[in-house]
Design an enzyme around this catalytic site. Structure first.
Site, PDB file in Angstrom:
ATOM      1  N   ALA A   1      42.308  -2.534  30.234  1.00 43.36           N
ATOM      2  CA  ALA A   1      42.157  -1.364  30.772  1.00 43.36           C
ATOM      3  C   ALA A   1      41.396  -0.172  30.009  1.00 43.36           C
ATOM      4  CB  ALA A   1      43.631  -0.860  30.376  1.00 43.36           C
TER       5      ALA A   1
ATOM      6  N   ARG B   1      40.898  -1.322  40.991  1.00 43.56           N
ATOM      7  CA  ARG B   1      42.049  -2.085  40.356  1.00 43.56           C
ATOM      8  C   ARG B   1      43.282  -1.150  40.470  1.00 43.56           C
ATOM      9  NH1 ARG B   1      41.315  -6.094  36.056  1.00 43.56           N
ATOM     10  NH2 ARG B   1      42.969  -6.919  36.622  1.00 43.56           N
TER      11      ARG B   1
ATOM     12  N   GLN C   1      42.494 -15.326  30.071  1.00 42.69           N
ATOM     13  CA  GLN C   1      41.779 -14.411  29.044  1.00 42.69           C
ATOM     14  C   GLN C   1      42.098 -14.660  27.781  1.00 42.69           C
ATOM     15  OE1 GLN C   1      43.570 -13.502  31.813  1.00 42.69           O
ATOM     16  NE2 GLN C   1      43.174 -11.621  32.900  1.00 42.69           N
TER      17      GLN C   1
ATOM     18  N   ASP D   1      48.408  -2.088  30.279  1.00 39.76           N
ATOM     19  CA  ASP D   1      47.495  -1.699  30.779  1.00 39.76           C
ATOM     20  C   ASP D   1      48.019  -0.158  31.686  1.00 39.76           C
ATOM     21  OD1 ASP D   1      47.238  -4.854  31.342  1.00 39.76           O
ATOM     22  OD2 ASP D   1      45.259  -3.766  31.951  1.00 39.76           O
TER      23      ASP D   1
HETATM   24  O1  MRU Z   1      43.690  -8.268  34.425  1.00 37.18           O
HETATM   25  P1  MRU Z   1      43.131  -7.853  32.945  1.00 37.18           P
HETATM   26  O2  MRU Z   1      42.368  -8.918  32.301  1.00 37.18           O
HETATM   27  O3  MRU Z   1      42.333  -6.565  33.210  1.00 37.18           O
HETATM   28  O4  MRU Z   1      44.519  -7.552  32.058  1.00 37.18           O
HETATM   29  C1  MRU Z   1      44.128  -6.720  30.732  1.00 37.18           C
HETATM   30  C2  MRU Z   1      45.381  -7.233  30.162  1.00 37.18           C
HETATM   31  O5  MRU Z   1      46.629  -7.105  30.589  1.00 37.18           O
HETATM   32  C3  MRU Z   1      45.403  -7.128  28.545  1.00 37.18           C
HETATM   33  O6  MRU Z   1      46.300  -7.885  28.116  1.00 37.18           O
HETATM   34  C4  MRU Z   1      45.511  -5.790  28.117  1.00 37.18           C
HETATM   35  O7  MRU Z   1      46.482  -5.652  27.199  1.00 37.18           O
HETATM   36  C5  MRU Z   1      45.399  -4.655  28.509  1.00 37.18           C
HETATM   37  S1  MRU Z   1      43.796  -3.953  28.103  1.00 37.18           S
HETATM   38  C6  MRU Z   1      43.915  -3.689  26.220  1.00 37.18           C
END
Ligand code: MRU
Length: 368
Positions: free
Chosen positions: A55, A90, A203, A244
């Site tokens: 995010a 997104r 991830q 997020d």
């Molecule tokens: O779809 P992504 O990889 O952008 O999602 C990110 C997340 O969900 C992370 O776990 C995160 O907690 C959020 S950003 C620090």
């Protein structure tokens, strides 16, 4: 944080002073490659295809995307078009909209000829602020780890489970969930991280493991379904995840699977913390399940896996029976009642409207 001994942020300006360089996260952990973004379209493409993700980093990239657009055409129409383009990349991470609103606010009040310089300055400020916010999150989260360490037999590590990637690669530097872990490790507190692989895009296995390894933090990658079992057997002392989007009452949207970890943590009396900088709070909503848009991504992310083949090439293989349909909701919402506490840049608070209002009275009052 460092890669091979060299300090990096996740986003910076190229030598030419105007293009925006990012680390291509789709190539990690097997290849470290950077990409120079030269237009708002390229910035939007990088966010959509998850060359950049997380995010806070999505917000920072979008801000620079606006700068790239107004460098070419700073008219009201071009600015509006860039904001729309980047805003549609997104849906779940609210930092994107926060960063774009901030860019709109700063730029729309300026004469056209001043906008390009101001846009670059504002995007740089967003990046610098993110580093400071994440550093503060680390400092406020550190005592939580220290307290658990103090209760454990000497030398035994604090076992922390995390989901997805909420480390420095998801932000500009430091990370959210991982910032307290890095600080604990640097302070000499023994920590060990259970890293959820985080299907479908892995991830955790690809990015969290990569960055923890780069910093020398002991960790073990587990399949997403192992967390509950480990908690039942006393092998998890705490959970820390990122988010997020968090609502004004503390409901937390995060990578799909987070909710199941929160349920398991609740059932086993394991503290479940969420680390977030305040731009991740959506003060306009109070019901995460109803109001947070959940991104639905391509079925191919479920049907196929990519990884390093034995010949040294990164290849994609199908893992789902041909002909089967696949669904891919990318996030879920953990209700505030399952969250032990929110670790923010202003301190740790209860996941509730009152808890957040105590730390952020300015924002909460505006939202009320
Ligand atoms: O779809 P992504 O990889 O952008 O999602 C990110 C997340 O969900 C992370 O776990 C995160 O907690 C959020 S950003 C620090």
């Amino acid at each position: 944080m460092k890669i091979n001994g060299q300090h990096y942020r996740t986003i910076w300006l190229a030598q030419d002073g105007w293009r925006v360089v990012v680390i291509d996260q789709t190539r990690l952990p097997f290849r470290f490659e950077t990409v120079a973004l030269g237009s708002a379209e390229q910035a939007a493409g990088a966010i959509r295809s998850m060359v950049v993700r997380g995010a806070p980093l999505i917000g920072a990239t979008a801000a620079y995307g606006v700068a790239l657009a107004v460098r070419v055409d700073a008219s009201d129409a071009a600015l509006a078009a860039a904001l729309d383009l980047l805003g549609a990349t997104r849906p779940t991470a609210v930092n994107l909209h926060w960063a774009l609103s901030r860019m709109r606010r700063v730029l729309s009040g300026l004469p056209v000829e001043m906008r390009a310089e101001a846009a670059y300055a504002e995007a740089a400020a967003i990046c610098d602020e993110d580093v400071a916010l994440c550093h503060a999150i680390g400092e406020y989260g550190l005592p939580l780890i220290r307290e658990i360490a103090a209760r454990k037999p000497a030398g035994q590590p604090v076992n922390i489970l995390t989901h997805c990637n909420a480390g420095w690669i998801a932000t500009v530097d430091w990370g959210t969930a991982l910032a307290p872990i890095y600080m604990a490790h640097d302070a000499g507190i023994p920590v060990h991280v259970w890293v959820d692989e985080t299907r479908p895009r892995n991830q955790g296995a690809a990015l969290t493991a990569y960055e923890l390894g780069g910093h020398g933090v002991p960790h073990t990658v587990i399949v997403d379904n192992a967390g509950g079992h480990l908690m039942q057997h006393g092998q998890v002392d705490m959970v820390i995840v990122g988010t997020d989007r968090t609502t004004a009452n503390g409901d937390v949207a995060n990578k799909i699977g987070t909710y199941l970890k929160a349920l398991a943590a609740h059932d086993n009396g394991v503290p479940f913390y969420v680390a977030l900088p305040s731009p991740t709070i959506d003060w306009s909503i109070r019901d995460g399940l109803r109001d947070i848009p959940i991104e639905e991504r391509a079925a191919r992310e479920v049907t196929h896996l990519s990884g390093l083949a034995e010949d040294g090439e990164v290849r994609s293989v199908r893992v789902v029976a041909p002909g089967s349909a696949a669904a891919n909701p990318a996030f879920d919402v953990t209700p505030a009642r399952l969250v032990t506490g929110l670790i923010t840049e202003r301190g740790v608070c209860a996941a509730s409207a009152t808890g957040l209002a105590t730390l952020f009275p300015d924002m909460a009052n505006k939202a009320a």
